[in-house]
Design an enzyme around this catalytic site. Structure first.
Site, PDB file in Angstrom:
ATOM      1  N   GLU A  58       5.664  -9.133  15.454  1.00  0.00           N
ATOM      2  CA  GLU A  58       5.118  -9.601  16.729  1.00  0.00           C
ATOM      3  C   GLU A  58       5.312 -11.123  16.845  1.00  0.00           C
ATOM      4  O   GLU A  58       5.743 -11.630  17.871  1.00  0.00           O
ATOM      5  CB  GLU A  58       3.634  -9.236  16.760  1.00  0.00           C
ATOM      6  N   ARG A  62       0.821  -1.222   0.000  1.00  0.00           N
ATOM      7  CA  ARG A  62       0.000   0.000   0.000  1.00  0.00           C
ATOM      8  C   ARG A  62       0.849   1.264   0.000  1.00  0.00           C
ATOM      9  O   ARG A  62       0.418   2.316  -0.473  1.00  0.00           O
ATOM     10  CB  ARG A  62      -1.011  -0.030   1.162  1.00  0.00           C
TER      11      ARG A  62
HETATM   12  P1  AMP Z   1       4.795  -2.150  11.706  1.00  0.00           P
HETATM   13  O1  AMP Z   1       6.052  -2.708  11.116  1.00  0.00           O
HETATM   14  O2  AMP Z   1       4.361  -2.851  12.957  1.00  0.00           O
HETATM   15  O3  AMP Z   1       4.859  -0.644  11.876  1.00  0.00           O
HETATM   16  O4  AMP Z   1       3.616  -2.462  10.683  1.00  0.00           O
HETATM   17  C1  AMP Z   1       3.417  -1.653   9.589  1.00  0.00           C
HETATM   18  C2  AMP Z   1       3.034  -2.427   8.372  1.00  0.00           C
HETATM   19  O5  AMP Z   1       2.047  -3.409   8.620  1.00  0.00           O
HETATM   20  C3  AMP Z   1       2.456  -1.483   7.343  1.00  0.00           C
HETATM   21  O6  AMP Z   1       2.952  -1.866   6.058  1.00  0.00           O
HETATM   22  C4  AMP Z   1       0.966  -1.655   7.463  1.00  0.00           C
HETATM   23  O7  AMP Z   1       0.350  -1.649   6.210  1.00  0.00           O
HETATM   24  C5  AMP Z   1       0.762  -3.010   8.141  1.00  0.00           C
HETATM   25  N1  AMP Z   1      -0.114  -2.935   9.331  1.00  0.00           N
HETATM   26  C6  AMP Z   1       0.253  -3.159  10.613  1.00  0.00           C
HETATM   27  N2  AMP Z   1      -0.780  -3.059  11.446  1.00  0.00           N
HETATM   28  C7  AMP Z   1      -1.856  -2.717  10.690  1.00  0.00           C
HETATM   29  C8  AMP Z   1      -3.244  -2.428  10.980  1.00  0.00           C
HETATM   30  N3  AMP Z   1      -3.731  -2.470  12.230  1.00  0.00           N
HETATM   31  N4  AMP Z   1      -4.038  -2.095   9.944  1.00  0.00           N
HETATM   32  C9  AMP Z   1      -3.560  -2.045   8.682  1.00  0.00           C
HETATM   33  N5  AMP Z   1      -2.271  -2.315   8.341  1.00  0.00           N
HETATM   34  C10 AMP Z   1      -1.432  -2.647   9.328  1.00  0.00           C
END
Ligand code: AMP
Length: 173
Positions: free
Chosen positions: A97, A60
């Site tokens: 996670e 995205r």
């Molecule tokens: P992070 O590495 O934990 O910051 O996760 C970010 C990535 O995971 C991004 O590419 C987001 O598109 C996706 N992502 C993580 N959590 C969500 C959520 N609650 N809703 C939508 N996309 C998420």
């Protein structure tokens, strides 16, 4: 936070697994005015970062990085999941996670000293954005900032990111 834009983000509980509330941005993408307003808000935040290129994170992030690159007149770089890029690529792995993930970037994507702004749809824990920054720096580029449409503030992802400015359009506390 823009009320009109936040109405275009759909919460999908328990996707992709129980306990996660997925922020679905497809209603915003489908709405011509909403998408344009989101890109304009991101572009406004990008300008002071003095970008020379936008790096979109699969998948995205590509949509917003591409639109910003056109809006502000820069090129777009793409960080992809492993095995998708056709040419030689650098790879970084990072912890999720549960388990781990990797991102790749073509070895000649970033010029030495180039100011790159990293773009994704959403900042959660920050692991993905941090991995993208490692790829930029590995190639001698400078992370000029990070841009996200949505920030889940309660996960404190921005604390994991470096000194460069971080901007988001819609924040959830
Ligand atoms: P992070 O590495 O934990 O910051 O996760 C970010 C990535 O995971 C991004 O590419 C987001 O598109 C996706 N992502 C993580 N959590 C969500 C959520 N609650 N809703 C939508 N996309 C998420």
């Amino acid at each position: 936070m823009s009320k009109a834009l936040s109405k275009l983000i759909r919460d999908v509980p328990d996707f992709p697994k129980p306990g996660i509330v997925f922020k679905d941005i497809t209603p915003l993408l489908q709405d011509a005015k909403g998408f344009r307003a989101a890109v304009r808000a991101l572009a406004k935040a990008a300008e002071p970062m003095q970008p020379e290129a936008f790096l979109g994170i699969e998948s995205r992030g590509f949509l917003f990085a591409g639109a910003l690159a056109l809006e502000l007149g820069h090129g777009v770089l793409i960080a992809r999941k492993p095995g998708k890029l056709p040419y030689q690529a650098h790879r970084v792995s990072y912890d999720l996670e549960y388990g781990s993930a990797s991102l790749e970037l073509h070895v000649d994507a970033v010029a030495k000293g180039q100011r790159v702004v990293i773009v994704d749809d959403l900042l959660a824990t920050g692991g993905t954005a941090q991995a993208a920054a490692r790829l930029v720096e590995q190639q001698g580029g400078v992370v000029a900032g990070w841009l996200f449409l949505v920030e889940l503030e309660f996960l404190h992802g921005r604390q994991r990111l470096g000194q460069a400015p971080v901007a988001s359009v819609l924040r959830y506390a």
